[in-house]
Design a protein around this motif. Sequence first.
Motif, mmCIF file in Angstrom:
data_model
loop_
_atom_site.group_PDB
_atom_site.id
_atom_site.type_symbol
_atom_site.label_atom_id
_atom_site.label_comp_id
_atom_site.label_asym_id
_atom_site.label_seq_id
_atom_site.Cartn_x
_atom_site.Cartn_y
_atom_site.Cartn_z
ATOM 1 N N SER A 111 1.005 -1.067 -0.032
ATOM 2 C CA SER A 111 0.094 -0.071 -0.069
ATOM 3 C C SER A 111 0.794 1.278 -0.148
ATOM 4 O O SER A 111 0.783 1.956 -0.916
ATOM 5 N N ASP A 112 1.729 1.505 0.808
ATOM 6 C CA ASP A 112 2.399 2.813 1.148
ATOM 7 C C ASP A 112 3.715 2.450 1.367
ATOM 8 O O ASP A 112 4.671 3.280 1.839
ATOM 9 N N GLY A 113 4.568 1.524 0.727
ATOM 10 C CA GLY A 113 5.929 1.106 0.996
ATOM 11 C C GLY A 113 6.489 0.749 -0.349
ATOM 12 O O GLY A 113 5.957 1.236 -1.205
ATOM 13 N N GLY A 114 7.574 0.161 -0.188
ATOM 14 C CA GLY A 114 8.343 -0.280 -1.399
ATOM 15 C C GLY A 114 9.601 -0.692 -0.930
ATOM 16 O O GLY A 114 10.231 -0.845 -0.043
ATOM 17 N N ILE A 115 10.272 -1.625 -2.110
ATOM 18 C CA ILE A 115 11.419 -2.250 -2.005
ATOM 19 C C ILE A 115 12.483 -1.449 -2.956
ATOM 20 O O ILE A 115 12.033 -1.372 -4.100
ATOM 21 N N TYR A 116 13.583 -1.179 -2.679
ATOM 22 C CA TYR A 116 14.665 -0.354 -3.517
ATOM 23 C C TYR A 116 15.824 -1.150 -3.380
ATOM 24 O O TYR A 116 16.676 -1.220 -2.491
ATOM 25 N N ILE A 117 16.399 -1.719 -4.760
ATOM 26 C CA ILE A 117 17.452 -2.454 -4.822
ATOM 27 C C ILE A 117 18.427 -1.829 -5.726
ATOM 28 O O ILE A 117 17.875 -1.734 -6.989
ATOM 29 N N PRO A 156 8.050 -4.435 -10.683
ATOM 30 C CA PRO A 156 9.050 -3.305 -10.895
ATOM 31 C C PRO A 156 8.462 -1.968 -11.377
ATOM 32 O O PRO A 156 9.406 -1.041 -10.960
ATOM 33 N N GLU A 157 7.141 -1.907 -11.771
ATOM 34 C CA GLU A 157 6.933 -0.662 -12.346
ATOM 35 C C GLU A 157 6.405 0.443 -10.951
ATOM 36 O O GLU A 157 5.997 -0.272 -9.868
ATOM 37 N N ASP A 158 6.502 1.722 -11.125
ATOM 38 C CA ASP A 158 6.024 2.398 -10.012
ATOM 39 C C ASP A 158 4.423 2.142 -9.768
ATOM 40 O O ASP A 158 3.764 1.919 -10.541
#
Lengths: 303, 343
Positions: A104-110, A182-184
């Motif tokens: 919902s309001d987070g993400g993973i950045y690699i 992988p898309e925003d």
Amino acid sequence: MGGGSRVKQYERRFFEGEQVRGEREEESFHVLRTFEKYEVRESEGGGYELLKGGEVIGIFSEAKVEEGRIVFTLGKGMSLEILERKAREILAPGKAELCGLIASDGGIYINSEKGVYEVYFDSEDRELAELFINLIGEVYHETARDYIRFEDTGEGKKTYHKPRIYSKKIAYDLADLGIKGPEDFEFHPPLNHLDEEGKRAYLRGFFSGDGNISMTGERVHSIRVYSTYKEGLEEVRQMFIDLGFHPHEIRTDHRKPGWRDLHSFTIPAEDHLKFIEEIGSRKPEHVERLQLIKIIDERKEKD
Amino acid sequence: MCLIAQCQRGFQYTGITYPKSFCRLRPYCPIKTANRPSVQISSLSKRSMTKIGFERFIPQIDISDKKSWFWRHGVELPEIFVPLWQLLINENLLEDVSSKGLHDFLGFNGKIFLSMVMPDELLDKLRLKDYFRLVENLGPDATMIPDNYTYVDDPLFLSWSQTVKLVSLANDFLKLDTPLIGLIKGSNPLQVDWAIRRQVEMGYVSFAMPARELLEDNLLDDLLPGAIMSLKWISKRTKTDFELLVYGVGRRLKYGGLSYSNLFWFLEAKQGHYFKGGKLYSFKDPEIRFEECTCEACRGMMPQELIDLMLCDKELGLKTLALHNLLDMNRAFNERKVNGRGL
């Protein structure tokens, strides 16, 4: 070898579903449950063995025996579910809820090039930020840090909580589930790894971030789930249907130029009590309104 | 919380520092009382030592898994670390290696260093004479001094006891003819500094710092800079050069002048992970999947071709990937780029 934290080392070495063979052969066992392909037996000295074709394929310290299945606890918030004909890894409720929050309001950045592995969550609610930190601690035994930002908005100063954990292990573990990107804005619930309990936990996490409860009339409330990513929202809606809810169709709001369309669906009033009992929310504002809905619905029933 | 400092202020803890006649810290208590003098640590011996001469990267191997014996596949590196614990948990292997010695058993012509970093339950079983017998039978080119355990979430008297034990064993190890590698351990900067100073007094000049767990618990940056500073400060005062190896870390740290040793090149290959420029990638990562690699192991193959190779011949694929990871890691650690101040 001992360095760092004794507690964490113990957890890393002994609570990761390690398979221990050898001396256990002499112990006595009794068969706990037989499935078509699997057999589960319990050791008198504690612990459970999973057998396939007579051969031990796993040894576990904890097991939950339920009707039609047995669930073994693995490491990193995963469980092994043994059903009549198949076995699959499922998310423990804590991890499922964490996935819902991130979706919902987070993400993973690699970024392997720069060596950045980040799992993050952004919220105005301190309670949700704390929930994220607690769930990371519960699942991975690591501590996320809350970075607090104060921003001037048209409505005055607002506090934003931005808890983050920088860990390659956690980032890859969650990314492998395909929960975000992988898309925003793209997200997908890990449907193959969710049992009913996991689905409820995922929906609770997701609704806490991307849910809305509003009063649309006198004593009439609307419970709405929204997202800018329609395919993911469709999967979320399907999860509600799987759990016996009757969500309305997804509707799309076209917003001003440069803004992404907002898709949403609502939970019908007849399912509100079921929603409160089975799903609920962790957002304090939601919790208050859900209590109100419950009171109103109970009064309506009395009337 | 230092229990001795607390004791001096009048706070005592039942079962640890109270009653005084049973205080568990008496063997270390530096406080002089009316009834007894302060405890002096027995004087340390001294031996003149020269630096081991660590390469920037020294691969660790799994002695029980021949796939990690890279020299058998044509890759030449001058030094390796062999972990002792892998032998201790396999009696047959230990017997075999002890009868031949490490060099003959492995068929490796470079320098073999014996790592004493091992699980706590093994540490507690070994006595001094066991260590001596093992080192004599195995015949390494250099050995670490015995490991200890110093946890940040233990009461300090436990980690201090272990630190004193480390120094005591370092003193006993001076009797060995084998070149020695000191250990940098401690649950806080004070313990680390104390252990370094005592070992330097005994003549140690090469040090290893087991760092895997510290890095995982985000504690390495609390202890490593202090260790580097201690060594630099002593080096300046005594005009002695030291060398420091970070053990169990798979990536280059921001401090310069360090050497590294790990088994990640092999462990990650077994998980199907691919190194490029010293960084770890999933095979599925599109950033690297279709890029050719010209290292000795790959010879122009791209990761996708390695995947195909693994599907056809798992052993050959794994071997190629492990060698690629080893060569890439060696290259990355040997790059002359230094980001920060180190030794």
